[in-house]
Motif scaffolding. Structure first.
Motif, PDB file in Angstrom:
ATOM      1  N   ALA A   1       0.831  -1.204   0.000  1.00  0.00           N
ATOM      2  CA  ALA A   1       0.000   0.000   0.000  1.00  0.00           C
ATOM      3  C   ALA A   1       0.864   1.252   0.000  1.00  0.00           C
ATOM      4  N   LEU A   2       1.973   1.228   0.736  1.00  0.00           N
ATOM      5  CA  LEU A   2       2.870   2.383   0.754  1.00  0.00           C
ATOM      6  C   LEU A   2       3.481   2.612  -0.624  1.00  0.00           C
ATOM      7  N   GLU A   3       3.861   1.525  -1.308  1.00  0.00           N
ATOM      8  CA  GLU A   3       4.407   1.679  -2.662  1.00  0.00           C
ATOM      9  C   GLU A   3       3.365   2.254  -3.611  1.00  0.00           C
ATOM     10  N   LEU A   4       2.121   1.836  -3.465  1.00  0.00           N
ATOM     11  CA  LEU A   4       1.055   2.388  -4.298  1.00  0.00           C
ATOM     12  C   LEU A   4       0.817   3.854  -3.956  1.00  0.00           C
ATOM     13  N   HIS A   5       0.876   4.183  -2.679  1.00  0.00           N
ATOM     14  CA  HIS A   5       0.755   5.570  -2.234  1.00  0.00           C
ATOM     15  C   HIS A   5       1.829   6.434  -2.891  1.00  0.00           C
ATOM     16  N   LYS A   6       3.052   5.939  -2.877  1.00  0.00           N
ATOM     17  CA  LYS A   6       4.167   6.670  -3.495  1.00  0.00           C
ATOM     18  C   LYS A   6       3.955   6.819  -5.006  1.00  0.00           C
ATOM     19  N   LYS A   7       3.484   5.757  -5.637  1.00  0.00           N
ATOM     20  CA  LYS A   7       3.253   5.789  -7.087  1.00  0.00           C
ATOM     21  C   LYS A   7       2.241   6.866  -7.466  1.00  0.00           C
ATOM     22  N   VAL A   8       1.144   6.928  -6.709  1.00  0.00           N
ATOM     23  CA  VAL A   8       0.107   7.925  -7.007  1.00  0.00           C
ATOM     24  C   VAL A   8       0.636   9.328  -6.754  1.00  0.00           C
TER      25      VAL A   8
END
Length: 686
Positions: A470-477
């Motif tokens: 989820a943190l990686e997705l947060h960073k991606k967005v």
């Protein structure tokens, strides 16, 4: 305490090198709530110890000092700092049973269950009669879903008690565990044992727990009687209205008041179900029949408001009715066969990860729901193959609008109504309701689910496993959008090169908060299959600072369901449902294409989150049901440390979800060429 602090301060002025005075003042300041000053005093105490002590005595005194500092940190909910102090304490004094117990408590408070249990085991090895450690161990094991271990710990605790004074807290937690396993009769027996030994601060909670168990078993007289006992408990001033709850009572805790508020709603729902027992579930809908405000306050666990009391009509009381006749031998055999099939389906619903208890009742209900949905879908497909539509009555539907002549064609929401009603019956204590049937005000404001991965310094036992992804997705967005949004829905810019570099390097919520500098959220954009090129609003990844807790952040998914978002997902689910029916109507079946259509539908359902609770269970039950209806049943269990709904929520395209689940979930005939690229997949619906 103020006088004590003043006295100790005077003594320190006279002789500032005396270590014990600093200790005593630190303890007094901690009791006052002045934790910063207490820590300062304890640090000074520790620095003076070498003036007075040597060797082993010095080590033991330093261990005591670390214990005192850990208590201050625990009071501040700074469990990380507390654990650091306690690790030093047990190294200096490995025979300190209280330090081991406290280390266990502060470890489990961070969600580190295995570390906590190991510390508790050290404590009880040193003192097998340390009740606090047995209790804490049992509670930790229960929260992680280790039923046998929890039972052993509580059995050891209860064996230390006299028979006429058992640990009521242990009996309460054991009863909760049985209720959460779907073993309601066992839970009632434990509650009865606890209630035989009156303890005012637990009475309301125990009565409520017994009531919801009777409610689930269909023992409505007993359930409503216990709900009424909660409402009229003598610790709360009586009122002329049974629904009127006052904010204060004689020594009643806030938790007890919350249970009393819930008792009002639960009693009404029990009476509602009692009066509908002889009607097929397809002919009534609690979501439509109960006032939106009633359901909203129930979901929020809030006391009934004057606004509700003016609008709401109490359910009629229970009237005498003879017991229904027992099924015949032939009917019993058919029921047994049905339940066997339901259990074979329902067991596949079980998550194989810590925190998920095996609830036999909910699994059986899910299996029965899957069978009923499969039968309904087969009827729809049979009608379609004959060139007809399948019409159903709108009376028992949750659809806000009525169809022509009180009928409408069977659609995706009718399918989910079947599962939602079974989920409501499986555990009537859970607020499983459609969000669009709450008050219009709440719907427009975006009522929705909220699931933390961690909160403060505590890892959520069930969901922390998803944090890194989820943190990686947060960073991606963030890197793509160049901003987050704050609580006022204003942009929080983060597109500067230095910010972008810090986002890429972030490894924790604290790191990310240092970049954004305020509470914020990002929307995860997901792709539409029915309308190529259209982007939909997935979940929100939310990062907030927890007030009054050092280094405390909450990282969660929040999914506010608003009318525009509802319309978007409604259209997508209509198209996905149509895709399923088209594939099912083919003869012969194209099994991989049908499997893809089912998983596309499930992907959007999971991301939609249209229920206040129960979206995940209904979603997977749908998958099991539709594959079973198609004659290619799923037989694989959910892999260890894997959560199907999160695979969908953290995917930005249904193909990513399909690629994740297909290798372990799908039966052989459904695999085919189902895996592919999320960027090249085309719609399978018309």
């Amino acid at each position: 305490l103020t006088g004590a602090v003043q006295d100790f301060s005077g003594a320190i002025e006279v002789e500032p090198r005396y270590a014990d005075t600093w200790k005593r003042r630190g303890q007094a300041r901690c009791a006052q709530g002045d934790t910063d000053a207490a820590l300062t005093d304890f640090q000074r105490w520790e620095s003076l110890l070498p003036l007075w002590l040597r060797g082993k005595d010095l080590e033991l005194a330093r261990a005591e000092c670390c214990m005192e500092k850990s208590l201050v940190h625990q009071k501040r909910r700074d469990y990380r700092s507390a654990c650091k102090e306690l690790q030093v304490a047990v190294k200096l004094d490995p025979h300190n049973q209280l330090a081991w117990n406290m280390l266990g408590l502060c470890s489990t408070s961070q969600g580190n269950i295995s570390d906590g249990v190991a510390a508790y085991e050290k404590a009880v090895a040193l003192n097998p009669e340390l009740k606090e450690a047995w209790f804490n161990m049992g509670q930790a094991l229960k929260e992680s879903g280790q039923v046998k271990g929890a039972e052993r710990a509580f059995a050891r605790l209860l064996a230390l008690d006299s028979s006429d004074a058992p640990s009521l807290s242990a009996l309460r937690i054991l009863a909760q565990m049985r209720q959460q396993q779907g073993q309601h009769k066992q839970a009632i027996a434990l509650v009865n044992k606890a209630l035989a030994h009156k303890k005012d601060e637990l009475t309301v909670e125990l009565l409520f727990l017994r009531a919801i168990c009777h409610h689930a078993l269909g023992e409505f007289e007993e359930a409503t009687a216990d709900y009424q006992r909660c409402l009229t408990y003598t610790g709360v001033p009586k009122s002329s209205s049974p629904a009127c709850l006052r904010p204060t009572g004689r020594g009643v805790s806030e938790d007890a008041l919350a249970f009393q508020a819930l008792s009002f709603y639960q009693k009404e729902l029990a009476l509602y179900l009692y009066h509908h027992l002889d009607r097929p579930t397809s002919t009534f809908c609690m979501d439509k029949d109960m006032l939106p405000l009633f359901k909203e306050l129930w979901c929020k666990k809030a006391p009934p408001t004057p606004e509700l009391l003016l609008q709401y009509t109490l359910q009629p009381p229970i009237t005498f009715s003879p017991s229904p006749p027992l099924p015949s031998q032939k009917e019993s055999a058919a029921i047994f066969q049905l339940l066997q099939q339901a259990d074979q389906l329902g067991v596949l619903l079980q998550n194989n990860h810590q925190g998920f208890l095996e609830n036999v009742r909910q699994r059986r209900a899910a299996g029965l729901a899957a069978i009923e949905l499969a039968q309904a879908v087969q009827d729809v497909v049979a009608a379609r193959r004959c060139g007809n539509q399948c019409w159903v009555s709108s009376v028992g539907s949750s659809l806000p609008e009525k169809g022509a002549h009180g009928r409408h064609t069977f659609g995706w929401r009718d399918a989910m109504d079947i599962l939602v009603k079974w989920r409501q019956l499986a555990e009537p204590n859970d607020q499983v309701v459609w969000v669009d049937l709450l008050t219009r005000r709440e719907f427009e404001q975006g009522f929705g689910s909220h699931t933390p991965m961690f909160s403060g310094q505590t890892k959520c036992v069930r969901y922390f496993m998803n944090f890194r992804r989820a943190l990686e997705l947060h960073k991606k967005v963030l890197l793509k959008e160049g901003h987050a949004m704050n609580a006022h829905n204003h942009p929080v810019p983060c597109g500067a090169p230095q910010q972008q570099d810090s986002i890429k390097a972030a490894k924790s919520a604290s790191d990310m908060y240092q970049v954004l500098q305020q509470d914020s959220w990002v929307v995860v954009p997901i792709a539409s299959v029915s309308t190529p090129g259209h982007t939909m609003e997935g979940t929100r990844l939310t990062l907030v600072k927890v007030p009054n807790q050092p280094d405390g952040f909450e990282f969660s998914i929040r999914t506010p369901v608003t009318p525009p978002r509802w319309e978007d997902f409604d259209q997508e689910l209509k198209a996905a449902w149509e895709g399923i029916l088209q594939e099912m109507a083919k003869d012969p079946l194209d099994c991989p294409a049908l499997a893809r259509a089912i998983l596309v539908y499930a992907y959007y359902w999971y991301n939609f989150m249209p229920l206040a609770r129960g979206t995940a269970a209904c979603g997977y039950t749908t998958i099991l049901s539709l594959f079973w209806a198609a004659g290619m049943p799923i037989t694989a269990s959910i892999p260890k440390d894997y959560q199907v709904d999160w695979e969908a929520i953290l995917a930005q395209h249904p193909q990513q979800f399909i690629d994740s689940v297909s290798h372990w979930m799908l039966p052989e005939e459904a695999k085919g060429a189902i895996q592919g690229s999320a960027t090249t997949t085309t719609t399978t619906t018309s």
